[in-house]
Design a protein around this motif. Structure first.
Motif, PDB file in Angstrom:
ATOM      1  N   ASN A 414     -36.836  24.905  -4.586  1.00  0.00           N
ATOM      2  CA  ASN A 414     -35.747  23.944  -4.997  1.00  0.00           C
ATOM      3  C   ASN A 414     -36.007  23.671  -6.417  1.00  0.00           C
ATOM      4  N   HIS A 415     -34.793  23.382  -7.082  1.00  0.00           N
ATOM      5  CA  HIS A 415     -35.120  23.067  -8.406  1.00  0.00           C
ATOM      6  C   HIS A 415     -35.386  21.440  -8.953  1.00  0.00           C
ATOM      7  N   HIS A 416     -35.888  20.676  -8.008  1.00  0.00           N
ATOM      8  CA  HIS A 416     -36.205  19.503  -8.156  1.00  0.00           C
ATOM      9  C   HIS A 416     -37.542  19.061  -8.048  1.00  0.00           C
ATOM     10  N   LEU A 417     -38.395  19.848  -7.372  1.00  0.00           N
ATOM     11  CA  LEU A 417     -39.738  19.739  -7.141  1.00  0.00           C
ATOM     12  C   LEU A 417     -39.998  18.722  -6.044  1.00  0.00           C
ATOM     13  N   VAL A 418     -38.999  18.879  -5.255  1.00  0.00           N
ATOM     14  CA  VAL A 418     -39.205  17.851  -4.099  1.00  0.00           C
ATOM     15  C   VAL A 418     -39.620  18.713  -2.735  1.00  0.00           C
ATOM     16  N   TYR A 419     -40.003  18.061  -1.712  1.00  0.00           N
ATOM     17  CA  TYR A 419     -40.357  18.460  -0.429  1.00  0.00           C
ATOM     18  C   TYR A 419     -40.499  17.349   0.528  1.00  0.00           C
ATOM     19  N   LEU A 420     -40.866  17.574   2.075  1.00  0.00           N
ATOM     20  CA  LEU A 420     -40.875  16.675   2.907  1.00  0.00           C
ATOM     21  C   LEU A 420     -42.280  16.597   3.028  1.00  0.00           C
ATOM     22  N   HIS A 421     -42.866  15.094   3.551  1.00  0.00           N
ATOM     23  CA  HIS A 421     -44.207  15.256   3.625  1.00  0.00           C
ATOM     24  C   HIS A 421     -44.452  13.942   4.417  1.00  0.00           C
ATOM     25  N   ASP A 422     -45.657  13.777   4.884  1.00  0.00           N
ATOM     26  CA  ASP A 422     -46.322  12.577   5.554  1.00  0.00           C
ATOM     27  C   ASP A 422     -46.449  11.613   4.504  1.00  0.00           C
ATOM     28  N   THR A 423     -46.985  10.435   4.953  1.00  0.00           N
ATOM     29  CA  THR A 423     -47.325   9.272   3.923  1.00  0.00           C
ATOM     30  C   THR A 423     -48.374   8.556   4.205  1.00  0.00           C
ATOM     31  N   ASN A 424     -48.760   7.493   3.332  1.00  0.00           N
ATOM     32  CA  ASN A 424     -49.881   6.569   3.491  1.00  0.00           C
ATOM     33  C   ASN A 424     -49.329   5.430   3.908  1.00  0.00           C
ATOM     34  N   HIS A 425     -47.709   5.108   3.798  1.00  0.00           N
ATOM     35  CA  HIS A 425     -47.278   3.922   4.019  1.00  0.00           C
ATOM     36  C   HIS A 425     -46.241   4.206   5.385  1.00  0.00           C
ATOM     37  N   ARG A 426     -46.856   4.292   6.285  1.00  0.00           N
ATOM     38  CA  ARG A 426     -46.345   4.571   7.722  1.00  0.00           C
ATOM     39  C   ARG A 426     -45.597   3.450   8.211  1.00  0.00           C
ATOM     40  N   TYR A 431     -38.801  -0.144   8.974  1.00  0.00           N
ATOM     41  CA  TYR A 431     -37.930  -1.084   8.183  1.00  0.00           C
ATOM     42  C   TYR A 431     -36.473  -0.480   8.383  1.00  0.00           C
ATOM     43  N   THR A 432     -35.306  -1.158   8.218  1.00  0.00           N
ATOM     44  CA  THR A 432     -34.100  -0.902   8.540  1.00  0.00           C
ATOM     45  C   THR A 432     -33.542  -0.225   7.056  1.00  0.00           C
ATOM     46  N   TYR A 433     -33.959  -0.570   6.043  1.00  0.00           N
ATOM     47  CA  TYR A 433     -33.467  -0.164   4.678  1.00  0.00           C
ATOM     48  C   TYR A 433     -34.562   0.572   4.255  1.00  0.00           C
ATOM     49  N   ARG A 434     -34.325   2.097   3.965  1.00  0.00           N
ATOM     50  CA  ARG A 434     -35.376   2.762   3.999  1.00  0.00           C
ATOM     51  C   ARG A 434     -35.509   3.857   2.747  1.00  0.00           C
ATOM     52  N   ALA A 435     -34.756   3.350   1.791  1.00  0.00           N
ATOM     53  CA  ALA A 435     -34.655   4.105   0.515  1.00  0.00           C
ATOM     54  C   ALA A 435     -35.466   3.521  -0.352  1.00  0.00           C
ATOM     55  N   LEU A 436     -36.901   4.060  -0.390  1.00  0.00           N
ATOM     56  CA  LEU A 436     -37.948   3.442  -0.771  1.00  0.00           C
ATOM     57  C   LEU A 436     -39.213   4.300  -1.365  1.00  0.00           C
ATOM     58  N   SER A 437     -38.788   5.646  -1.529  1.00  0.00           N
ATOM     59  CA  SER A 437     -39.722   6.619  -2.193  1.00  0.00           C
ATOM     60  C   SER A 437     -39.366   6.833  -3.362  1.00  0.00           C
ATOM     61  N   SER A 438     -40.123   8.008  -4.028  1.00  0.00           N
ATOM     62  CA  SER A 438     -39.839   8.287  -5.545  1.00  0.00           C
ATOM     63  C   SER A 438     -39.182   9.464  -5.585  1.00  0.00           C
ATOM     64  N   GLY A 439     -38.526   9.775  -4.556  1.00  0.00           N
ATOM     65  CA  GLY A 439     -37.617  11.076  -4.594  1.00  0.00           C
ATOM     66  C   GLY A 439     -37.660  12.049  -3.537  1.00  0.00           C
ATOM     67  N   CYS A 440     -38.948  12.090  -2.932  1.00  0.00           N
ATOM     68  CA  CYS A 440     -39.393  13.216  -1.743  1.00  0.00           C
ATOM     69  C   CYS A 440     -38.921  12.335  -0.704  1.00  0.00           C
ATOM     70  N   VAL A 441     -38.870  13.267   0.551  1.00  0.00           N
ATOM     71  CA  VAL A 441     -38.381  12.419   1.951  1.00  0.00           C
ATOM     72  C   VAL A 441     -39.771  12.458   2.475  1.00  0.00           C
ATOM     73  N   ARG A 442     -40.193  11.083   3.161  1.00  0.00           N
ATOM     74  CA  ARG A 442     -41.252  11.003   4.143  1.00  0.00           C
ATOM     75  C   ARG A 442     -40.629  11.162   5.471  1.00  0.00           C
ATOM     76  N   VAL A 443     -41.579  11.689   6.223  1.00  0.00           N
ATOM     77  CA  VAL A 443     -41.142  11.877   7.531  1.00  0.00           C
ATOM     78  C   VAL A 443     -42.082  11.305   8.498  1.00  0.00           C
ATOM     79  N   GLU A 444     -41.487  10.473   9.739  1.00  0.00           N
ATOM     80  CA  GLU A 444     -42.281  10.124  10.836  1.00  0.00           C
ATOM     81  C   GLU A 444     -42.946  11.089  11.569  1.00  0.00           C
ATOM     82  N   ASN A 445     -44.148  10.809  11.907  1.00  0.00           N
ATOM     83  CA  ASN A 445     -44.745  11.768  12.772  1.00  0.00           C
ATOM     84  C   ASN A 445     -44.744  13.400  12.449  1.00  0.00           C
ATOM     85  N   PRO A 446     -44.952  13.636  11.147  1.00  0.00           N
ATOM     86  CA  PRO A 446     -44.656  14.910  10.806  1.00  0.00           C
ATOM     87  C   PRO A 446     -45.494  16.072  11.172  1.00  0.00           C
ATOM     88  N   VAL A 447     -46.820  15.847  11.574  1.00  0.00           N
ATOM     89  CA  VAL A 447     -47.840  16.816  12.164  1.00  0.00           C
ATOM     90  C   VAL A 447     -47.224  17.343  13.383  1.00  0.00           C
TER      91      VAL A 447
END
Length: 563
Positions: A414-426, A431-447
């Motif tokens: 993609n042209h935006h340098l984004v990806y899906l990933h796990d996180t250290n803020h699991r 939370y109900t409101y989850r627009a909290l990242s720096s642009g990439c999408v964080r996924v629950e239980n991604p492994v």
């Protein structure tokens, strides 16, 4: 995955016009007139291309085809479009005096109908507006349709209506939005006064504002009019109605009326209808064919679905970009998974976060396990780091469970340098409101999701331990059904050893993660990813709305009205 490709008629210069002559159609018993070059000279190449399919003769000589086109224009309102955008009143007026038109007027009318056909087909297929002209960060597969290959069989077989409707989206989400539009149109026009209170309202509270809340719940059909008296008491039936309302709006459905619930209650019919119309337009932008296997993310709903052969086989909560660092809307294809990824700090975070915090305390680097590299790829000590030139360095965080990308990263071009990933803020997934990242999408239980996606490739090498054990149990069950089956008797020591080995058994991906070395696995199957944005739909629980986290709905609605 199939994408319809547009065969453009447009060239650097117009194709040479081939003169035609009138001819008498013995079946219709009427003269079919040739189109003079001067009538088509100033028309677009695409319109000239449509007439070329008919050897530059008039197209709309059959009343049945004209009626079909008019019918589709009238029905455009059910798609959230304005029939007047397709010359409806003008066509009505001309059609009434069709038999008395002079030849030049008749041919001009034919061109108007052809232009209208082209316009409504394009709007049905790819939307009224171009998403890239509305939003900056939308990167969807381009949609264009070869009308020149559709119009002739549609006219000849009198299938204009079927041809036009075949261009509409068939996604369940689009169809549910049409239901939502029909549903909201049945509601009386509303002019709500804003409901305001400075306190949270809980069950059995007595407040004057409860009366208006009850009226609002009755209006939206979350509360039956017979189930309540318009008193100031927050009673049990109203409590259940509030929970239903909250669930329909993606809010925590605990029955406590706070800021979020009041905000949702204060939206009126006109605003919600505008939201539905904006979402209908977006679904006309999205790919018609999402693929046989795909990940689809609805950013405002904070959910990911993994779909395989039209079945949703896994769902995950997600965290998306906050409004100041919006997650881009895009379609792409998974290329690889990276287990134990390193994290290279992106420029925005260097500028806005790292340089500020590290300037205040150089321990920031060791605390976050970040190594600094200069332009020569040489490691730099935190105490030799120059904060005034912070953006000239490269910053890499070592792999691990607490890496900012967690244990796995899903890559796709993609042209935006984004990806899906796990996180250290699991903890964010609670939370109900989850627009909290720096642009990439964080996924629950991604492994586990990655294992599921990879389970069919490389002869099952990447299956999860749970899948392996389930398959083993099924094989053992089949063996036990055989007539000559004799189970092996184990000593207590052998049984204990077997149970120990099974408890310690790990699948290939868990073994890779345990080594803490970065490891890439290529995705060999065509698995698509769609990061999309829709804030309304209808399901068995009624009209669904989500917070317009990036404030995109009204912007689009206003552009639709003015275009």
């Amino acid at each position: 995955m199939l994408f319809v490709v547009f065969m453009s008629c447009k060239n650097s210069s117009k194709e040479e016009f081939v003169e035609s002559e009138d001819y008498f159609d013995t079946i219709r018993k009427m003269t079919v007139h040739a189109m003079p070059e001067d009538l088509l000279a100033d028309k677009t190449d695409s319109i000239r291309g449509l007439y070329k399919q008919f050897d530059n003769h008039e197209i709309w000589i059959d009343s049945e085809n004209r009626e079909d086109l008019i019918s589709q224009i009238e029905k455009a309102k059910y798609e959230g479009l304005n029939p007047e955008d397709y010359n409806l009143s003008k066509i009505y007026q001309i059609e009434l005096r069709k038999d008395s038109l002079q030849l030049e007027e008749q041919l001009a009318y034919d061109i108007l109908l052809t232009q209208t056909f082209e316009k409504i087909c394009n709007h049905f297929y790819r939307g009224k507006l171009n998403p890239k002209e509305v939003y900056d960060n939308w990167d969807l597969y381009e949609k264009k349709v070869a009308l020149s290959s559709l119009i002739k069989p549609a006219i000849e077989n009198k299938k204009i209506g079927a041809t036009i409707t075949s261009l509409l989206p068939t996604h369940p989400q689009y169809l549910s939005l049409k239901e939502a539009l029909a549903n909201i149109n049945t509601l009386p026009n509303s002019k709500f006064d804003s409901i305001n209170t400075n306190q949270k309202i809980k069950l059995n509270d007595n407040l004057e504002v409860i009366k208006e809340i009850k009226r609002r719940l009755v209006y939206w059909k979350d509360l039956k009019v017979n189930d309540t008296l318009y008193t100031s008491k927050y009673d049990a039936k109203t409590f259940e109605a509030v929970k239903k309302f909250q669930a329909r709006h993606g809010l925590k459905n605990d029955g406590v009326i706070g800021i979020g619930t009041l905000k949702a209650l204060n939206y009126n019919k006109e605003t919600r209808k505008a939201q539905i119309l904006a979402n209908l337009e977006r679904w006309r932008w999205f790919s018609r064919d999402l693929g046989d296997q795909y990940l689809i993310i609805n950013l405002p709903d904070y959910w990911l679905n993994y779909v395989k052969n039209n079945d949703t086989i896994a769902t995950r909560k997600i965290v998306c970009g906050r409004p100041k660092r919006m997650t881009p809307i895009l379609s792409s294809r998974l290329s690889n998974f990276v287990f134990n990824p390193t994290w290279t700090v992106p420029p925005t975070i260097i500028k806005e976060d790292l340089s500020v915090e590290a300037s205040a305390n150089r321990n920031y680097f060791s605390r976050n396990r970040i190594t600094i590299y200069n332009g020569k790829n040489e490691e730099v000590s935190p105490y030799s780091w120059n904060p005034d030139k912070a953006e000239s360095y490269r910053y890499v965080q070592t792999p691990g469970y607490n890496n900012s990308l967690g244990l796995v990263k899903f890559n796709f071009p993609n042209h935006h340098l984004v990806y899906l990933h796990d996180t250290n803020h699991r903890d964010y997934f609670a939370y109900t409101y989850r627009a909290l990242s720096s642009g990439c999408v964080r996924v629950e239980n991604p492994v586990n999701l990655a294992k599921l996606i990879l389970s069919d490739q490389d002869n099952g090498r990447w299956k999860s331990i749970d899948s392996i054990r389930k398959e083993r149990a099924e094989r053992e069950k089949k063996l036990m059904l055989q007539k000559n089956y004799k189970p092996k008797k184990l000593t207590p020591e052998e049984l204990a050893e077997k149970m120990k080995l099974e408890a310690e058994e790990k699948d290939e991906i868990d073994k890779i993660i345990d080594k803490k070395d970065t490891y890439y696995i290529k995705v060999k199957q065509p698995i698509y990813i769609h990061q999309l944005y829709w804030t309304s739909w209808k399901d068995k629980n009624g009209l669904q709305f989500r917070d317009d986290i990036y404030n995109l709905d009204m912007m689009l609605y206003e552009k639709l009205k003015s275009s």
